[in-house]
Enzyme design. Structure first.
Site, PDB file in Angstrom:
ATOM      1  N   GLY A   1       0.825  -1.291   0.109  1.00 53.45           N
ATOM      2  CA  GLY A   1       0.034   0.094  -0.061  1.00 53.45           C
ATOM      3  C   GLY A   1       0.813   1.208   0.055  1.00 53.45           C
ATOM      4  N   SER A   2       0.348   2.290   0.714  1.00 52.49           N
ATOM      5  CA  SER A   2       1.155   3.612   0.844  1.00 52.49           C
ATOM      6  C   SER A   2       2.390   3.690   1.391  1.00 52.49           C
ATOM      7  CB  SER A   2      -0.035   4.471   1.538  1.00 52.49           C
ATOM      8  OG  SER A   2      -0.936   4.734   0.961  1.00 52.49           O
TER       9      SER A   2
END
Length: 589
Positions: free
Chosen positions: A307-308
């Site tokens: 993810g981020s």
């Protein structure tokens, strides 16, 4: 006259036949005597040969019936933490075995033996009867010497013993996933016990005993070969940090009602694993009811989309291209961007923002535009250089390499999702290694589970200035962005949150998430790189900034103090405290 003549002829013929018979008898008799004499000479010669020239043959045959060689178990090597605290040690135990051929005649002793063995008398009787034709059955394995001697002192014929070693793990659940376990035969089955089994396993010795035909000891044992103990291993983990990380992770997973969690902490200067814990865990000292899902070292075997937490490395690719710096402006619009037939969204409309704000706001649109501008090759190159999609090389059994896609052609949407951490998988250890590279100024050092005496040189994989600038931007994420709960008083923290939808049977789920936080402390003089993953928390509190970041803060705050890392503002605080004392003393005077 004629009759008399006929009788005389008969007698003459009888005498002639008898004479012939008497003449042949002495020859056969002599032959027979000669054969017996020859057999006697052969037997006597053989006896003399065996007694004088080949006496070892008779000794060997006698030894086969009376001499027994028994194995002396070797002591398995001890596993220590980096400070010499024991994590796995072998203790002497006794195993009781029986000879059913003898026990079958000891009916009157069966109840007494069953009580001493702490088993039902019916079970013991059944085992003896079912194995009456055999020479060996286990009665009870790996009991304390005191318990074993209590049984042997009953002096029941057919009950015997031999010595073994049993593995004991003083820290129980805290280090179970990393250290692993051994089987009842003292061979490694999981973790480093399995990975370093040949190193830890010693060389058994032998002893010679003399027993009578009933198997009773007639002469004390004589050691013919001494057992050689296994070699010791000193792991890289610090038991203080391991215990503290385990406690905080377990508390968070319990409170959030998450299905699992992992935490990995690395020493940036040496590449050593200082702590690696998972939830749920298991007690290696209690084998009853062990479940496979509890025994998995998720820090090395489980794969997650990052993810981020991967966005800083997309920014690295942009800055290495020379087209971007921290002040470069990027138009993110109203939080919605059409990419082919798909859309990329932000949580809000951020308008025109600089690269640092892209990380602070965790803008999917911002990193997507950077990735599409510099191209897939640049982004993939950075990810490969920091170790994604490759083995970390610790030698841990079951270690996964993750998945980094390789394609000849990338669609803009595929590249866009890759830029913010979807479409690839990493282990928690791989993600920690990636942040370790940022903390080391772009230098990749090999990861080690074994304590190092000399730090490795490492290999430069990122531009030093770029790595340091991205790390500095990540401090703003903790100060002003989604990572505020990862902050530590008196220590600057650089890190990034991540919240990833879990994959279900028909694609990404709408209500199940993985919360992540990856970071470096202290940001101005990096010492530790840590990754925290909270998998599938229940309720509305699922963002990485709410689930994983607080665990990062608590664990690293205690770790920095345990390791004696000086706070950034210590001198200022000391001066203030000193001034306060001077004020109080002057006022009192």
């Amino acid at each position: 006259m004629k009759a008399s003549a006929r009788n005389s002829d008969k007698n003459n013929r009888k005498n002639a036949r008898a004479g012939k018979s008497l003449q042949g008898y002495p020859a056969r008799y002599r032959i027979l005597k000669g054969l017996f004499a020859l057999a006697g000479v052969v037997i006597l010669s053989r006896v003399m040969y065996l007694q004088v020239y080949d006496s070892s043959f008779l000794q060997q045959e006698g030894n086969k019936r009376a001499v027994r060689y028994e194995s002396i178990p070797a002591h398995r090597g001890v596993i220590f933490d980096r400070n010499g605290k024991m994590l796995a040690v072998s203790a002497p135990v006794m195993t009781l075995w029986g000879d059913p051929r003898q026990l079958i005649d000891q009916h009157e002793h069966w109840p007494e033996l069953a009580r001493a063995l702490d088993m039902p008398a019916s079970e013991l009787a059944t085992r003896i009867r079912n194995n009456a034709s055999k020479e060996f059955i286990y009665l009870k394995r790996q009991i304390t010497p005191e318990e074993g001697m209590a049984v042997l002192n009953l002096n029941i014929p057919g009950v015997n013993s031999y010595d073994e070693h049993k593995r004991y793990y003083p820290m129980g659940e805290v280090a179970a996933h990393l250290v692993g376990i051994t089987g009842i035969d003292d061979k490694g089955q999981e973790g480093l016990e399995l990975g370093y089994d040949s190193w830890l396993t010693g060389e058994p010795g032998t002893r010679r005993t003399l027993k009578d035909r009933r198997g009773r000891l007639a002469k004390e044992a004589e050691v013919t070969k001494s057992a050689e103990p296994g070699k010791e291993i000193m792991l890289s983990i610090d038991l203080r940090l391991q215990y503290m990380a385990y406690r905080e992770l377990k508390k968070a997973v319990t409170e959030l009602k998450a299905s699992s969690g992992s935490l990995v902490m690395l020493d940036i200067e040496t590449g050593e694993v200082l702590a690696m814990v998972n939830q749920p865990s298991y007690n290696p000292n209690n084998r009853s009811g062990m479940q496979a899902y509890r025994m998995r070292n998720r820090g090395m075997t489980d794969l997650y989309e990052p993810g981020s937490t991967l966005k800083p490395f997309t920014v690295v690719a942009g800055m290495e291209s020379g087209r971007y710096n921290r002040d470069t402006q990027i138009e993110t619009g109203n939080g919605y961007m059409q990419v082919g037939r798909n859309a990329v969204r932000d949580l809000g409309g951020y308008g025109t923002i600089d690269v640092e704000t892209v990380l602070v706001r965790s803008s999917n649109i911002g990193v997507s535009k950077i990735a599409m501008d510099v191209g897939a090759d640049s982004v993939i190159s950075v990810m490969r250089r920091i170790g994604l999609g490759q083995s970390v090389g610790t030698g841990f059994p079951g270690e996964r390499t993750g998945f980094l896609p390789f394609k000849d052609r990338w669609s803009n949407f595929e590249l866009s999702t890759l830029s913010f951490g979807y479409g690839l998988t990493v282990t928690p250890l791989q993600l920690a290694q990636a942040y370790m590279v940022l903390g080391a100024g772009g230098v990749l050092r090999p990861i080690s589970l074994i304590k190092r005496d000399v730090p490795p040189q490492g290999k430069r994989v990122l531009d030093e200035q770029v790595a340091e600038e991205v790390l500095d931007m990540l401090t703003a994420v903790v100060r002003n962005g989604s990572g505020r709960r990862a902050s530590i008083p008196s220590y600057p923290v650089a890190g990034k949150t991540g919240t990833v939808r879990k994959v279900g049977g028909s694609g990404y789920t709408e209500d199940r998430y993985v919360g992540l936080f990856a970071g470096v402390v202290p940001a101005d003089n990096p010492k530790l790189a840590t990754v925290v993953i909270i998998d599938d928390p229940a309720g509305e509190k699922y963002y990485g900034g709410l689930t994983a970041a607080p665990v990062f803060s608590k664990v690293n705050a205690q770790a920095l103090r345990m390791l004696g890392v000086k706070p950034k503002h210590q001198d200022v605080l000391t001066a203030k405290v000193g001034g306060w004392f001077r004020y109080v003393l002057n006022d009192a005077g």
